[in-house]
Design an enzyme around this catalytic site. Sequence first.
Site, PDB file in Angstrom:
ATOM      1  N   GLY A 187       0.823  -1.194   0.000  1.00 30.75           N
ATOM      2  CA  GLY A 187       0.000   0.000   0.000  1.00 30.75           C
ATOM      3  C   GLY A 187       0.861   1.249   0.000  1.00 30.75           C
ATOM      4  O   GLY A 187       2.071   1.203   0.260  1.00 30.75           O
ATOM      5  N   CYS A 188       0.231   2.384  -0.286  1.00 29.07           N
ATOM      6  CA  CYS A 188       0.982   3.643  -0.394  1.00 29.07           C
ATOM      7  C   CYS A 188       1.555   4.081   0.959  1.00 29.07           C
ATOM      8  O   CYS A 188       2.747   4.401   1.061  1.00 29.07           O
ATOM      9  CB  CYS A 188       0.100   4.724  -0.998  1.00 29.07           C
ATOM     10  SG  CYS A 188      -1.552   4.861  -0.266  1.00 29.07           S
ATOM     11  N   TYR A 189       0.729   4.086   1.998  1.00 30.32           N
ATOM     12  CA  TYR A 189       1.233   4.450   3.329  1.00 30.32           C
ATOM     13  C   TYR A 189       2.345   3.490   3.782  1.00 30.32           C
ATOM     14  O   TYR A 189       3.412   3.936   4.222  1.00 30.32           O
ATOM     15  CB  TYR A 189       0.104   4.448   4.360  1.00 30.32           C
ATOM     16  CG  TYR A 189      -0.882   5.584   4.258  1.00 30.32           C
ATOM     17  CD1 TYR A 189      -0.459   6.917   4.279  1.00 30.32           C
ATOM     18  CD2 TYR A 189      -2.252   5.331   4.174  1.00 30.32           C
ATOM     19  CE1 TYR A 189      -1.369   7.956   4.211  1.00 30.32           C
ATOM     20  CE2 TYR A 189      -3.173   6.368   4.100  1.00 30.32           C
ATOM     21  CZ  TYR A 189      -2.730   7.678   4.116  1.00 30.32           C
ATOM     22  OH  TYR A 189      -3.647   8.713   4.053  1.00 30.32           O
TER      23      TYR A 189
END
Length: 378
Positions: A187-189
């Site tokens: 995921g991005c985070y």
Amino acid sequence: MSVKNTVIEKPEEAFNFLKDRSLLQYLSRIITGINNKMKDSLNIAVAGATGYVGLELVKILSKHSKAKILYLCASKSVGKKIQNFDKKIIKKNLPIITNIQNIDWNKIDLLFTALPNGEAQKIANTMPQHVRLIDLSADFRLRDAKLYKKWYGINHKCKKLIKESIYAVTEFSRNHLKTHKIISCPGCYPTSIQIPLIPLIQKKMINVNDITIDSKSGYSGAGKNLKKKFKFKNLYNSVSAYGVGSHRHMVEIEQELTKISKKKIKVSFTPHLIPMFRGILSTIYLNTKGTNNALKIYKFLKKYHKKNFFIKMAKFNTPIGTGDVMNTNYCNISVCKDRKQNKIIIISAIDNLIKGASGQAVQNMNVAFKLRETMGLK
């Protein structure tokens, strides 16, 4: 037992031997690897081509010298041109959007899936063995199907393939990507958080019992159905915390940090939606161990990431923002001092749609297919 006996006199043993799934997979990957070396380009299909991440993926792949896009798939946009969704996609000979059911798998080497959670696992179940999958959803990120059910509310449709997949932040996984049929992009985070934290946990330089993360993201991270997901007033003109203590990326972060630490890690993580389209800024508050301090942490990370082309260290104790990484595959990291002894602050900035999604997916593709890691991304 002689070769003659094995092959001719006892054909049933030979047949059972060849039925072994792991052997067939291994042979398939060898043959695929040989074929790829002989070909000038990789034949690619993109599912979910019209979402924010899918469009960024198409833009990158359309300029990639070794990528040939044969299929663009989006179930609600069949028959349309991809340029209708993003005018910045200027390549003219891209295919018209179609259904994934229309893919001729014999022509494809690689499928990218930028689909809602739950969709890639259905496709993976029916894909031919020679086709590799790079998934940008959460379907293969969690190693425990029960955790996936708990956090995503979906019964996993192909649990057996979870073990055959690899969770891949490229900088930490490049030595293992060539042997896996399914590559799961983080995921991005979690990408912005793991890049600075994993080396420090490996080296035991920080206290893993006290990790606090404050992340801020542009609204593209929520996808095109933003207003259905968030009911905040003045969404495009205000800052909003969401998923406080319960964001799905938290379990992914904890899974990967725990794997490195070999002891259970729980983090405090609060994401925020801010009124800009793209970019993530994660601010991480840490306690150092022993004689380690902010300057030592900075020097260590700078040395660790020296050969990682897309990881850039800002000058020591310097504030950073998302502006320098926008529309790039870079991750910028800053290590800063705190007033309190043994406290440090690490800031990490990425473009959520590129390093946090499509760019990292192509970076993984490059490594998996033995291409130059930076190809199509510089």
